[in-house]
Scaffold this motif. Structure first.
Motif, short mmCIF file in Angstrom:
data_model
loop_
_atom_site.label_atom_id
_atom_site.label_comp_id
_atom_site.label_asym_id
_atom_site.label_seq_id
_atom_site.Cartn_x
_atom_site.Cartn_y
_atom_site.Cartn_z
N SER A 14 79.14 24.84 -46.07
CA SER A 14 79.11 24.60 -47.51
C SER A 14 78.20 25.61 -48.20
O SER A 14 77.21 26.08 -47.63
N ILE A 15 78.53 25.91 -49.44
CA ILE A 15 77.75 26.89 -50.20
C ILE A 15 76.32 26.40 -50.41
O ILE A 15 75.36 27.16 -50.27
N ARG A 16 76.17 25.12 -50.72
CA ARG A 16 74.83 24.57 -50.97
C ARG A 16 73.96 24.63 -49.72
O ARG A 16 72.82 25.06 -49.76
N GLU A 17 74.51 24.20 -48.58
CA GLU A 17 73.75 24.22 -47.34
C GLU A 17 73.47 25.65 -46.89
O GLU A 17 72.42 25.95 -46.31
N ARG A 18 74.43 26.56 -47.15
CA ARG A 18 74.23 27.96 -46.77
C ARG A 18 73.08 28.57 -47.57
O ARG A 18 72.28 29.33 -47.05
N GLU A 19 72.99 28.20 -48.85
CA GLU A 19 71.90 28.72 -49.68
C GLU A 19 70.55 28.20 -49.17
O GLU A 19 69.56 28.94 -49.13
N ARG A 20 70.52 26.93 -48.78
CA ARG A 20 69.27 26.38 -48.24
C ARG A 20 68.92 27.05 -46.91
O ARG A 20 67.76 27.32 -46.63
N TRP A 21 69.94 27.32 -46.11
CA TRP A 21 69.74 28.01 -44.83
C TRP A 21 69.17 29.41 -45.07
O TRP A 21 68.23 29.84 -44.40
#
Length: 736
Positions: A675-682
């Motif tokens: 997911s884009i949101r989780e990728r940004e947090r990663w």
């Protein structure tokens, strides 16, 4: 120049004019300041105090042009080739010469068939570069005919050694260039030009040779090891070209020189600066430690024993004074034992004496002094004195090479001759003996140590002096210093010459690194907030803690106050109201009996503010550096904001580059989310780790969790909120 001026001011004005003229003709490699600095941190001339005076590095347009041409030649595949043949590669002009191993065969094949106008053969000490060069010569001559190979080296002695190894005429690079400019030397189409010990050749020499070879259709092969000693002139080209070729370069890694298998591995680790090599040498009894005098004595005694028992041995030290001391001692002992005559002697270049039986080194090339039909006196040649003439001249014979005797005139002896028992690392490079005894001090470089500790087939021993001062500071040696700590420092002290291209990259990385920007951020914050923290601490200690004004002043003026100030900034960044928190901590328990008021208060504050305040997200720059909050002057706030932006942008760029390059440490943070949101947090988590690694120069594959080590991590360059190095660095068997 010895010029006299009417006043000091006149002299300084002329120096400033000359400097200005020089810088206008030069190219600055150091980048300009990336962020503004507050007025309080600027000098009278407007320069920032966050950079040392006169720290800029310059080069010339001509040198950059030379490096550009070399990089172009190493990528140009329009040069001559030869067909590899096992018969030609393994044929030798000398009987019982070793056959090529698989690695050497592959290196020969790459060079013969690459078609590059400029090629490289990279090999650590003892990997058989000479054997490989013979195979290249034989294969090239078989394809292109007799005279198709030209040998060169940066020094006359190295070129003579190469000539004897390859069985062809060789010359030093400076002599060939001089003869070419006067129409007496040139290359021919299809020739192979082998330049041995190429790391010692200047960029100018390599550019001149390669450019001419390309013009006539010849091919140049540079042979050397970028981890060994470098040119005393503008150099570093060999290392630059090797890095540019990357994995495609012809490279030897299998060490053949050493008797003991463990030393093969240890020497390669030493070459790479891997501190695990220290343990290997220590385990096998190859490290001694003591005072300088003790180590010089021990190294000399061991060398003397080896020589007396018929072994070829070399005594290496970096100090010219120590070389002279050891030479005088060796001569005195030889006189006592009758190996050197106690009769007529002559005074040499460094005020030592020599007589019949002494070993000497000539320090100047002189082709007029003929030694046999083909030999002549070279810089670095070793000779044995056979007779001292009445006029101060010396009759000498070569120590080990097949050349005739020669008479050295008195004027040459007085200016260009030294005793030859002890040598520096530069003189030792290229030697292969049975044993080597090396005196090491903290001022040694990795390259000096590596060259010196790889001369002996059977044994190489380091004698580490512990009482020499730190070469970077005017302070005595630390009382707890050990051989291991000295050697660790030496391995981290590289003296490798960098090219202008490499310096440009290094300077960019240095001044744009998070290490530098974080140090600047903390320095600005500490200077800007000191008055605020002083008022707060004074109020807490005097009004709440009931300390006397004098005791409060001592606390504020102590060296530990900076740590307390950093802890206050961290607590505020974690959302705590320090104006109420600090007085409350002072009131918890009396400080009157405390041995160190500031240390006690810092410890209380650290415990109380260890976690963020409720419902507060810590205000950390790149997830690492506590942000400076509270009232700040406009120029201070601007300087901090600019540096914060630069730090976070670099951290993000480093994280994205690590992902693109599949860096091993990325896996420790977790796999890439969908997911884009989780990728940004990663990516945000990766940026924090990348920032930490950049700040503390961590190059290993493991990820370090910043939140676990920030309080116990390496010390910040600014002396700010960083603390002691990780435990792994302090442990003897685990280096970080």
């Amino acid at each position: 120049m010895g010029l006299r001026f009417a006043t000091v001011e006149d002299r300084e004005q002329v120096v400033a004019m000359i400097t200005d003229a020089a810088t206008r003709r030069s190219i600055q490699l150091t980048p300009a300041e990336l962020a503004s600095s507050p007025a309080t941190l600027r000098r009278e001339d407007g320069s920032s105090m966050l950079r040392p005076r006169h720290a800029e590095i310059y080069t010339s347009e001509e040198l950059l042009g030379m490096e550009d041409r070399l990089l172009a030649f190493v990528a140009d595949r329009g040069g001559p080739r030869a067909v590899p043949s096992a018969q030609h590669q393994n044929a030798s002009r000398r009987p019982r010469m070793p056959r090529l191993d698989v690695e050497q065969t592959e290196a020969v094949h790459r060079i013969l068939t690459s078609g590059r106008r400029l090629d490289l053969l990279v090999g650590p000490a003892g990997t058989g570069k000479t054997t490989t060069m013979r195979a290249l010569l034989n294969a090239w001559v078989a394809e292109h005919g007799s005279g198709a190979v030209v040998g060169m080296a940066p020094s006359a002695v190295a070129s003579q050694v190469l000539a004897e190894d390859l069985g062809i005429r060789c010359d030093n690079t400076a002599k060939w260039i001089y003869d070419h400019r006067h129409g007496r030397a040139d290359f021919a189409p299809g020739q192979l030009v082998i330049v041995d010990e190429a790391t010692l050749a200047s960029t100018l020499a390599l550019d001149t040779l390669t450019t001419r070879a390309a013009q006539v259709g010849a091919k140049v092969v540079l042979v050397g090891d970028p981890a060994q000693l470098q040119s005393v002139d503008a150099g570093g080209a060999f290392a630059m070209l090797s890095a540019a070729r990357g994995e495609g370069v012809a490279q030897l890694t299998d060490v053949h020189r050493f008797t003991h298998d463990w030393e093969k591995t240890a020497s390669l680790r030493l070459r790479d600066g891997d501190t695990a090599a220290i343990d290997q040498y220590e385990t096998h009894g190859r490290i001694r430690e003591g005072s300088t005098g003790e180590m010089v004595d021990a190294a000399y005694a061991a060398w003397r024993h080896d020589v007396d028992t018929g072994r070829a041995s070399v005594l290496v030290t970096e100090s010219a004074d120590t070389v002279r001391q050891l030479n005088v001692r060796a001569r005195a002992e030889r006189i006592r034992t009758g190996l050197t005559s106690a009769g007529r002697d002559v005074v040499l270049r460094d005020d030592t004496q020599a007589s019949a039986g002494d070993v000497i080194i000539t320090r100047r090339n002189d082709r007029r002094l003929r030694a046999g039909p083909r030999g002549w006196v070279r810089n670095g040649d070793r000779w044995i004195v056979t007779r001292v003439r009445r006029d101060g001249g010396l009759e000498v014979s070569p120590e080990c090479r097949r050349r005739g005797s020669v008479v050295l005139p008195s004027s040459f002896v007085a200016e260009h001759v030294d005793l030859g028992y002890a040598v520096t690392a530069y003189r030792a490079q290229g030697l292969t003996v049975d044993t080597a005894h090396v005196v090491v001090s903290p001022s040694s470089t990795r390259e000096n140590l590596y060259v010196s500790m790889t001369r002996g087939r059977d044994a190489n021993t380091a004698y580490v002096a512990l009482d020499r001062p730190d070469p970077l500071h005017a302070t005595p040696a630390h009382p707890d210093v050990t051989a291991l700590s000295v050697l660790l420092g030496v391995l981290n002290h590289t003296g490798a010459e960098l090219t202008a291209h490499q310096v440009t990259e290094t300077e960019q990385n240095r001044w744009t690194s998070i290490r530098q920007l974080a140090a600047e951020y903390e320095t600005i914050a500490a200077a800007a907030q000191r008055d605020r923290w002083t008022r707060l601490v004074r109020h807490a200690l005097q009004d709440v803690g009931r300390l006397e004004p004098a005791e409060t002043d001592r606390a504020i003026q102590s060296e530990a106050f900076g740590t307390l100030a950093s802890e206050l900034r961290r607590a505020e960044a974690y959302g705590h109201d320090v104006d109420t928190l600090l007085p409350r901590l002072v009131a918890q328990r009396s400080l009157i009996d405390a041995d160190d008021v500031v240390a006690v208060l810092t410890a209380r504050l650290a415990r109380a503010a260890e976690r963020p305040a409720r419902l507060t997200t810590p205000d950390l720059v790149a997830g690492l550096i506590p942000a400076a909050r509270g009232p700040l002057d406009d120029d201070v706030a601007q300087g901090l904001a600019e540096r914060r932006s630069l730090i976070e942008a670099r951290a993000r760029a480093l994280a994205e580059a690590a992902v693109a390059d599949h860096a091993p440490w990325v896996r420790a943070v977790g796999s890439r989310p969908q997911s884009i949101r989780e990728r940004e947090r990663w990516l945000a988590d990766l940026s924090i780790v990348a920032a930490y690694r950049d700040r503390y120069d961590i190059a290993g594959p493991a990820a370090r969790h910043p939140h676990r080590v920030t309080r116990a991590g390496p010390r910040s360059p600014s002396g700010g909120s960083g603390t002691a190095a990780p435990e792994a660095i302090r442990r003897r068997k685990h280096y970080s």
